[in-house]
Design an enzyme around this catalytic site. Structure first.
Site, short mmCIF file in Angstrom:
data_model
loop_
_atom_site.label_atom_id
_atom_site.label_comp_id
_atom_site.label_asym_id
_atom_site.label_seq_id
_atom_site.Cartn_x
_atom_site.Cartn_y
_atom_site.Cartn_z
N ARG A 1 62.03 10.20 43.46
CA ARG A 1 61.70 10.39 44.86
C ARG A 1 62.76 11.24 45.59
NH1 ARG A 1 57.75 6.93 46.87
NH2 ARG A 1 58.90 6.48 48.78
N ASP B 1 68.52 6.43 58.62
CA ASP B 1 67.11 6.32 58.97
C ASP B 1 67.02 6.48 60.47
OD1 ASP B 1 64.45 5.05 59.68
OD2 ASP B 1 64.40 4.67 57.53
N TYR C 1 66.02 -4.60 57.64
CA TYR C 1 66.21 -3.21 57.24
C TYR C 1 66.75 -2.38 58.40
CZ TYR C 1 65.08 1.61 56.02
OH TYR C 1 65.16 2.97 55.79
#
Length: 253
Positions: free
Chosen positions: A21, A147, A160
């Site tokens: 990925r 993120d 998360y």
């Protein structure tokens, strides 16, 4: 990694979770740029060896595989030592390995906390700490894959989001503590590559894309290009986190 003082030998970069990925895209992009690649893996041993074989067919002796469980902190210094023993140096570390799944409030348990915080925050800290002497010696750099939800938490992904928020803070703190020898930056992906376990149904995926200024998902190569820039070319950039998200975070509520 100041481009004004490029090393005479090829740079060596360790990428965690580098077998598949986004991690594999980062490995391939840095290899294209002339780096020798240390591909870390845990469960994806066969894909890691296949990727190393692919890269070595392009440029002999330019890639190798280094399996390790990043949650086992005593193994991290030996992991770095194995890379340095194999290639003679370490110029870059990309903390890419991550776990990602929902944890709704009221259903969070210690196993999920240990796993999500472990892979997304604890492992990057302790691996960077282990790599710091080698990175200082080479004047190298660290890239953390953060993120966009580190700053704007995702509903239902409590642990998360908190772990990535910690990684964002860790990126800036490490930039301070490792300066001036080592630069530390982050890349914050938006909608790049959907999870393989169908966490996001088609309608939810479309809603996310519709809320992205460029109206499309990105590709792993987009993240890899940002990593390459920050690690190899941006010699006067440290302590920064670059969002690569098609503009989603510009108006994310």
């Amino acid at each position: 990694m100041d481009t004004q003082a490029a090393p005479s030998a090829p740079r060596v970069v360790l990428v965690t979770g580098g077998a598949r990925r986004v991690g594999a895209a980062i490995v391939r992009r840095l290899h294209e740029a002339g780096c020798r690649m240390a591909i870390h893996c845990h469960g994806s041993v066969a894909p890691a060896h296949a990727l190393a074989e692919e890269l070595n067919s392009v440029r002999p002796d330019s890639a190798d595989v280094f399996p390790a469980n990043l949650l086992d902190v005593p193994l991290l210094a030996p992991l770095v030592g194995a890379v340095v023993a194999r290639f003679g140096r370490l110029d870059g570390l990309v903390n890419n390995a991550s776990t990602f799944y929902p944890t709704a409030l009221g259903q969070v348990d210690e196993a999920a906390w240990s796993d999500l915080v472990g892979t997304n925050l604890k492992a990057p800290l302790f691996l960077t700490q282990a790599a710091a002497p080698a990175l200082r010696a080479s004047g190298g750099g660290v890239i953390n894959i953060v993120d966009i939800h580190a700053e704007r938490p995702m509903p239902g992904y409590l642990v998360y989001s908190a772990a990535k928020a910690g990684l964002l803070g860790l990126t800036r703190a490490l930039a301070i503590d490792l300066a001036p020898a080592v630069r530390v930056n982050g890349v914050a992906p938006g909608p790049i590559e959907w999870p393989e376990d169908d966490q996001f149904p088609a309608a939810e995926r479309q809603r996310i894309v519709d809320h992205t200024l460029l109206r499309r998902t990105g590709s792993p190569r987009d993240i890899a290009d940002a990593v390459r820039f920050l690690l190899l070319d941006a010699g006067y950039v440290t302590g920064q986190v670059l969002a690569v998200d098609g503009g989603r975070s510009a108006h994310l509520s």
